[in-house]
Scaffold this motif. Structure first.
Motif, PDB file in Angstrom:
ATOM      1  N   GLU A 116       0.796  -1.229   0.000  1.00  0.00           N
ATOM      2  CA  GLU A 116       0.000   0.000   0.000  1.00  0.00           C
ATOM      3  C   GLU A 116       0.832   1.284   0.000  1.00  0.00           C
ATOM      4  OE1 GLU A 116      -3.344  -0.336   2.919  1.00  0.00           O
ATOM      5  OE2 GLU A 116      -2.431  -2.285   3.343  1.00  0.00           O
ATOM      6  N   ALA A 159       0.463   4.697   3.670  1.00  0.00           N
ATOM      7  CA  ALA A 159      -0.560   3.915   4.371  1.00  0.00           C
ATOM      8  C   ALA A 159      -0.339   3.893   5.879  1.00  0.00           C
ATOM      9  CB  ALA A 159      -0.600   2.485   3.829  1.00  0.00           C
ATOM     10  N   ARG A 162      -7.919  -1.675   3.332  1.00  0.00           N
ATOM     11  CA  ARG A 162      -6.763  -2.086   2.532  1.00  0.00           C
ATOM     12  C   ARG A 162      -6.962  -1.635   1.093  1.00  0.00           C
ATOM     13  NH1 ARG A 162      -3.573  -5.997   5.139  1.00  0.00           N
ATOM     14  NH2 ARG A 162      -4.478  -6.681   7.107  1.00  0.00           N
ATOM     15  N   GLU A 163      -6.214  -0.615   0.693  1.00  0.00           N
ATOM     16  CA  GLU A 163      -6.393  -0.026  -0.626  1.00  0.00           C
ATOM     17  C   GLU A 163      -5.909  -0.930  -1.751  1.00  0.00           C
ATOM     18  OE1 GLU A 163      -5.125   4.015  -0.932  1.00  0.00           O
ATOM     19  OE2 GLU A 163      -5.672   4.457   1.135  1.00  0.00           O
ATOM     20  N   SER A 164      -5.062  -1.896  -1.445  1.00  0.00           N
ATOM     21  CA  SER A 164      -4.544  -2.769  -2.490  1.00  0.00           C
ATOM     22  C   SER A 164      -5.571  -3.812  -2.923  1.00  0.00           C
ATOM     23  CB  SER A 164      -3.292  -3.494  -1.995  1.00  0.00           C
ATOM     24  OG  SER A 164      -3.595  -4.299  -0.870  1.00  0.00           O
ATOM     25  N   ARG A 218     -11.482   1.920  -2.654  1.00  0.00           N
ATOM     26  CA  ARG A 218     -11.674   2.250  -1.248  1.00  0.00           C
ATOM     27  C   ARG A 218     -13.166   2.344  -0.923  1.00  0.00           C
ATOM     28  NH1 ARG A 218      -8.335   7.497   0.076  1.00  0.00           N
ATOM     29  NH2 ARG A 218      -9.329   8.157  -1.857  1.00  0.00           N
TER      30      ARG A 218
END
Length: 301
Positions: free
Chosen positions: A164, A168, A240-242, A246
């Motif tokens: 991230e 992050a 968790r943006e990965s 979002r």
């Protein structure tokens, strides 16, 4: 309030540098003691706050979460994220409580007053600054507490940075600063005022009973003010943006989505656990801090 440079029979630290060291040292140590005692309640609170994220339904209580964790993950799961929590408490606690008095003295010097409003403002500044500097440790703590694997704190940090990015580690810093500012302000200002009122209107004198009663009042105030902000902060830090788009863009969007999809009461998810942790933690912190300050020859808060 006695001057930081003044002396008494216990020979307190003289000079600005030794006083600052004692100020931050006693505050950090007191918060670390409180964190060590109440950490299992913090883990349970995080699990409660993440229940049924994005949906409505019946929530599981503290007792059920505790039983599930012990049965499925073992008793050690109650101390998940303890290393970053303890590290953070030493630094964050030292800064949060240690900066309160200097901020209050600045208000007294600049405005000639230390009424409740100035005490509250001093708490906001102290809490926000402390959190801005220690947010990465809070993110590591929260991620570790939600993890069912026995990955180390360093491993969690490597995973976050690789998947991230470094930014992050400051995820949720906005709500975290708001929460810490409100928490420090409500705790410190309420504790300060409660002590004065109890000294004025009751037979209590400076000592354990006064510190305990004042800290219990401060803990209740802190919980009521910060529980919704704490829940929003937790949701943002665990996002968790990965793993795709979002869910929450920022703190306000998170609050809106939670109310829309889960109801207004969802803002107080884990509220009882928050009080069960924050109440004793506040009491232990202030009682320990006052005792450490006494041993160090410093004046009471």
């Amino acid at each position: 309030v006695a001057s930081p440079m003044s002396g008494d029979a216990r020979s307190p630290p003289r000079g600005a540098a030794p006083y600052a060291l004692y100020q931050f040292g006693t505050s950090g140590a007191a918060v670390a003691v409180a964190t060590a005692v109440t950490h299992p309640l913090d883990v349970i609170k995080i699990r409660l706050q993440m229940q049924l994220a994005g949906q409505r339904g019946n929530l599981v209580g503290m007792g059920a979460i505790f039983t599930q964790m012990v049965e499925r993950e073992g008793p050690r799961s109650l101390y998940l994220g303890f290393a970053p929590a303890l590290t953070r408490s030493l630094i964050y606690g030292g800064l949060r409580l240690g900066l309160y008095e200097p901020c209050k003295h600045v208000c007294s010097y600049a405005f000639g007053s230390t009424n409740f409003a100035f005490k509250f403002a001093s708490g906001v500044v102290a809490g926000a600054l402390a959190t801005a500097l220690t947010n990465p440790m809070e993110v590591l703590k929260v991620r570790s507490q939600m993890s069912t694997s026995r990955i180390s704190t360093i491993g969690v940090m490597r995973e976050i940075v690789s998947e991230e990015g470094v930014k992050a580690l400051w995820k949720g810093v906005g709500p975290a600063m708001v929460r810490a500012g409100c928490l420090t302000a409500s705790q410190m200002a309420t504790y300060d005022e409660a002590k004065q009122v109890l000294l004025m209107w009751t037979p209590l004198e400076e000592g354990f009973q006064l510190h305990l009663m004042s800290s219990c009042i401060a803990g209740t105030a802190g919980t009521l003010v910060t529980a919704p902000i704490d829940m929003i902060k937790t949701r943002l830090m665990l996002q968790r943006e990965s793993k795709g788009a979002r869910v929450y863009r920022n703190g306000f969007h998170c609050a809106y989505q939670v109310v829309l999809t889960e109801g207004v009461k969802a803002l107080y998810k884990g509220g009882f656990a928050t009080f069960a942790r924050l109440g004793p933690q506040t009491a232990i912190t202030f009682v320990a801090c006052e005792k450490l300050r006494e041993l160090a020859g410093m004046s009471a808060i």
